[in-house]
Write a protein that holds these residues in place. Structure first.
Motif, PDB file in Angstrom:
ATOM      1  N   ALA A  21       0.807  -1.219   0.000  1.00  0.00           N
ATOM      2  CA  ALA A  21       0.000   0.000   0.000  1.00  0.00           C
ATOM      3  C   ALA A  21       0.840   1.268   0.000  1.00  0.00           C
ATOM      4  O   ALA A  21       2.014   1.194  -0.267  1.00  0.00           O
ATOM      5  CB  ALA A  21      -0.921  -0.003   1.185  1.00  0.00           C
ATOM      6  N   ARG A 127      -4.497  -4.134   7.182  1.00  0.00           N
ATOM      7  CA  ARG A 127      -4.068  -4.559   5.846  1.00  0.00           C
ATOM      8  C   ARG A 127      -3.523  -5.969   5.985  1.00  0.00           C
ATOM      9  O   ARG A 127      -2.449  -6.188   6.507  1.00  0.00           O
ATOM     10  CB  ARG A 127      -2.960  -3.624   5.325  1.00  0.00           C
ATOM     11  N   ARG A 404      -7.008  -2.488   2.088  1.00  0.00           N
ATOM     12  CA  ARG A 404      -7.438  -2.064   3.413  1.00  0.00           C
ATOM     13  C   ARG A 404      -8.778  -2.719   3.709  1.00  0.00           C
ATOM     14  O   ARG A 404      -9.563  -3.009   2.798  1.00  0.00           O
ATOM     15  CB  ARG A 404      -7.664  -0.545   3.466  1.00  0.00           C
ATOM     16  N   CYS A 484       4.609   3.338   4.256  1.00  0.00           N
ATOM     17  CA  CYS A 484       5.950   2.726   4.269  1.00  0.00           C
ATOM     18  C   CYS A 484       6.858   3.385   5.315  1.00  0.00           C
ATOM     19  O   CYS A 484       7.118   4.584   5.255  1.00  0.00           O
ATOM     20  CB  CYS A 484       6.579   2.866   2.882  1.00  0.00           C
TER      21      CYS A 484
HETATM   22  C1  HEM Z   1      11.097   2.284  -3.415  1.00  0.00           C
HETATM   23  C2  HEM Z   1      11.050   1.455  -2.396  1.00  0.00           C
HETATM   24  C3  HEM Z   1       9.814   1.181  -1.581  1.00  0.00           C
HETATM   25  C4  HEM Z   1       8.504   1.276  -1.928  1.00  0.00           C
HETATM   26  C5  HEM Z   1       7.915   1.678  -3.277  1.00  0.00           C
HETATM   27  C6  HEM Z   1       7.734   0.908  -0.770  1.00  0.00           C
HETATM   28  C7  HEM Z   1       6.360   0.918  -0.723  1.00  0.00           C
HETATM   29  C8  HEM Z   1       5.632   0.535   0.387  1.00  0.00           C
HETATM   30  C9  HEM Z   1       4.233   0.526   0.456  1.00  0.00           C
HETATM   31  C10 HEM Z   1       3.332   0.938  -0.680  1.00  0.00           C
HETATM   32  C11 HEM Z   1       3.870   0.071   1.685  1.00  0.00           C
HETATM   33  C12 HEM Z   1       2.471  -0.128   2.210  1.00  0.00           C
HETATM   34  C13 HEM Z   1       1.944   1.152   2.831  1.00  0.00           C
HETATM   35  C14 HEM Z   1       0.434   1.160   3.141  1.00  0.00           C
HETATM   36  O1  HEM Z   1      -0.200   0.104   3.270  1.00  0.00           O
HETATM   37  O2  HEM Z   1      -0.121   2.286   3.202  1.00  0.00           O
HETATM   38  C15 HEM Z   1       5.059  -0.216   2.403  1.00  0.00           C
HETATM   39  C16 HEM Z   1       5.085  -0.720   3.672  1.00  0.00           C
HETATM   40  C17 HEM Z   1       6.251  -1.036   4.329  1.00  0.00           C
HETATM   41  N1  HEM Z   1       7.524  -0.770   3.912  1.00  0.00           N
HETATM   42 FE1  HEM Z   1       8.062   0.025   2.148  1.00  0.00          FE
HETATM   43  N2  HEM Z   1       8.578   0.590   0.241  1.00  0.00           N
HETATM   44  C18 HEM Z   1       9.864   0.757  -0.205  1.00  0.00           C
HETATM   45  C19 HEM Z   1      11.030   0.576   0.521  1.00  0.00           C
HETATM   46  C20 HEM Z   1      11.096   0.182   1.832  1.00  0.00           C
HETATM   47  C21 HEM Z   1      12.306   0.076   2.610  1.00  0.00           C
HETATM   48  C22 HEM Z   1      13.712   0.421   2.125  1.00  0.00           C
HETATM   49  C23 HEM Z   1      11.943  -0.422   3.837  1.00  0.00           C
HETATM   50  C24 HEM Z   1      12.783  -0.718   5.037  1.00  0.00           C
HETATM   51  C25 HEM Z   1      13.993  -0.323   5.232  1.00  0.00           C
HETATM   52  C26 HEM Z   1      10.498  -0.610   3.822  1.00  0.00           C
HETATM   53  C27 HEM Z   1       9.765  -1.103   4.874  1.00  0.00           C
HETATM   54  C28 HEM Z   1       8.395  -1.213   4.870  1.00  0.00           C
HETATM   55  C29 HEM Z   1       7.646  -1.824   5.969  1.00  0.00           C
HETATM   56  C30 HEM Z   1       8.221  -2.468   7.221  1.00  0.00           C
HETATM   57  C31 HEM Z   1       6.300  -1.707   5.621  1.00  0.00           C
HETATM   58  C32 HEM Z   1       5.100  -2.176   6.441  1.00  0.00           C
HETATM   59  C33 HEM Z   1       4.624  -1.031   7.279  1.00  0.00           C
HETATM   60  C34 HEM Z   1       3.403  -1.365   8.126  1.00  0.00           C
HETATM   61  O3  HEM Z   1       2.542  -2.124   7.701  1.00  0.00           O
HETATM   62  O4  HEM Z   1       3.330  -0.798   9.214  1.00  0.00           O
HETATM   63  N3  HEM Z   1      10.028  -0.219   2.593  1.00  0.00           N
HETATM   64  N4  HEM Z   1       6.133   0.090   1.603  1.00  0.00           N
END
Ligand code: HEM
Length: 506
Positions: A21, A127, A404, A484
């Motif tokens: 998301a 989610r 969601r 994120c």
């Molecule tokens: C260009 C790279 C990245 C994209 C496009 C991306 C995109 C996303 C998206 C769309 C979500 C879901 C958000 C939601 O449901 O509203 C997410 C969640 C998450 N991302 Fe990323 N992300 C990227 C890189 C990273 C990196 C580098 C990390 C960690 C160092 C990371 C850790 C996480 C974590 C742990 C979640 C879950 C958060 C939660 O549910 O509380 N992401 N990311």
């Protein structure tokens, strides 16, 4: 390099049925949207839930057959194609019902509906994601996890408690600034590696996508394990090395997450064992570095939390199991996503010589010394660089949508959606809609520049400003409390690598 840009689904936590998301791109937009009330239609006067258009289930077999080869209308379509077909046939809201073992899913493509959904989510957004990993934690290795839930898979209070531990260091700009230098070093090593692995014809090898995974893993290891793993070393690390084993384990897990959670088959039982082995490796290696960090902390007691790394902070406020869960979350969510987003940006630039020229011009002004480190202040002076990445994420987002459970009764596109319904927001449809972004398939970084003068400078094109688009039509990192957590780091990693790569090419 991969030609199929835009058709890739981020596996990890990403991509709607595989569960990813998104996040809002500017504070200003967030304030503006807070002022409006998206709830314009009364629930009672809206069309009933049952009337939402969508493929009609056949008695006994439901809608499952529609996704089978030969007889179905959507056999093995990737999700982007699937939603395009469904939207063309049924409109901007579609109900997919009667799929075995799954609740109804309501697919929405209108950014006005995205806003209404995000506004219902409350402080603990729901989610559902990665059931295979949740099963592994709750049933296969409960001995290790002992009830500690992961950010990616948990809901409610459990989600909030782990997210809270990680939020404090990861959302702190001072902590992020500690990582600029190591992120620069990883980027420089990768640019050197790109030079080494080019063929005699100067072409990058077909395995370049995998090389980007190594770069993303090397960068995430800094955050998750406080270490350089050596994924980019020359000569290559031996097969028994942590770098090699972790790359294999993370890639296997990402691939099998898709196979097990999105596309199950009679082979699933065997795949589950392989999946479990891949997570075992991630636990073993993460714990090795976490234990080292515990020793380091005991040697330097009394340091202020501002000078602590993310891992040190998690360890001092929590415990080793929590640190391991956060590390594995980063490995799951931060590698494929960042590597694919970087690959997409490189592909867009490689086919757009005007944008390349504009970017090099900007880099020459701000970073005249090739090979000098890129600082946070430098990045602020590089709007075109940021715009190149944004524009690529708009056309070919890695996370194509977001799931969601709606937190309240809500009206979407004129239909009643009861609280608890699972909705799939297809952000990719909105970010490629001509209503939001005129000439959506054109790669025009200038859309994202602040004023038209800047857009018209030098070789830069005039482009319709992205500021006229609905802010919910571009959410590459999600939105709200569940957005994120790694966004700041992902952007830094991509900006620094792109700057160094393009500078080196001058
Ligand atoms: C260009 C790279 C990245 C994209 C496009 C991306 C995109 C996303 C998206 C769309 C979500 C879901 C958000 C939601 O449901 O509203 C997410 C969640 C998450 N991302 Fe990323 N992300 C990227 C890189 C990273 C990196 C580098 C990390 C960690 C160092 C990371 C850790 C996480 C974590 C742990 C979640 C879950 C958060 C939660 O549910 O509380 N992401 N990311």
């Amino acid at each position: 390099m991969n030609a199929g840009v835009g058709k890739k689904l981020a596996t990890g936590i990403a991509a709607v049925t595989n569960n990813h998301a998104l996040f809002c791109h500017s504070v200003k937009f967030r304030q503006e949207t807070n002022r409006s009330n998206p709830q314009t239609q009364d629930f009672g006067s809206a069309l009933p839930y049952e009337a939402i258009p969508g493929p009609k289930p056949v008695p006994l077999i439901g809608n499952f057959w529609r996704f089978l080869p030969l007889i179905g209308s959507y056999p093995r379509d990737n999700q982007v194609e699937l939603v395009k077909k469904l939207k063309k046939r049924y409109g901007k809201i579609i109900k997919l019902s009667s799929l075995p073992g799954r609740p109804d899913i309501v697919i929405v493509c209108d950014p006005k509906d995205f806003e209404k959904i995000y506004r219902t989510e409350g402080i603990w957004p729901k989610r559902d994601a990665m059931p295979s990993y949740k099963y592994y934690r709750d049933h296969v290795r409960n001995d290790f996890f002992d009830g500690v839930g992961s950010m990616v898979t948990e809901q409610g209070r459990e989600w909030h408690s782990i997210r809270n531990v990680a939020n404090t260091p990861m959302l702190n700009p001072k902590v992020a600034s500690k990582y600029i230098q190591p992120i620069n070093e990883v980027a420089s090593d990768f640019v050197e590696r790109m030079t080494r692995i080019r063929g005699r014809d100067e072409m990058l090898p077909a395995t370049f996508s995998n090389e980007l995974n190594k770069w993303a893993l090397e960068s995430v290891a800094l955050l998750a394990m406080d270490t350089r793993l050596g994924c980019l070393d020359d000569p290559e690390s031996p097969e028994s090395s942590d770098a090699h084993r972790l790359v294999e384990a993370v890639l296997t897990m990402m691939k099998l997450t898709y196979d097990l959670d999105v596309s199950p088959s009679p082979m699933s039982a065997f795949r589950r064992k392989e999946f479990n082995r891949a997570v075992d490796v991630q636990i073993d290696i993460s714990m090795k570095y976490i234990n080292r960090c515990v020793e380091r902390i005991s040697r330097k007691e009394g340091e202020s939390s501002e000078t602590q790394s993310i891992l040190e902070h998690v360890l001092t406020t929590s415990n080793k199991t929590v640190a391991c869960v956060v590390a594995i979350d980063m490995l799951h969510a931060g590698i494929d996503t960042t590597a694919r987003s970087m690959e997409n940006a490189l592909v867009h630039l490689s086919t757009n010589s005007r944008a390349q020229r504009c970017l090099r011009e900007e880099l020459k002004l701000v970073l005249p010394e090739v090979d000098s480190p890129v600082s946070q202040e430098d990045v602020l002076k590089l709007p075109y660089l940021k715009a190149c990445i944004k524009e690529s994420m708009r056309i070919t987002p890695t996370a194509i949508g977001s799931l969601r459970e709606v937190g309240k009764d809500v009206v979407l596109s004129g239909y009643q959606i009861p609280k608890g319904t699972v909705v799939a927001m297809y952000h990719v449809e909105a970010s490629n809609s001509p209503e939001e972004f005129p000439e959506p398939q054109k790669y025009l970084p200038e859309r994202w520049l602040r004023d038209s003068e800047e857009a018209g400078r030098g070789d830069r094109a005039y482009a319709p400003s992205a500021r006229n688009a609905n802010p919910f039509s571009f959410l590459p990192f999600g939105f709200g409390p569940r957005a994120c957590i790694g966004q700041r780091f992902a952007n830094l990693e991509m900006e620094i690598l792109l700057a160094k790569k393009m500078e080196g090419d001058v």
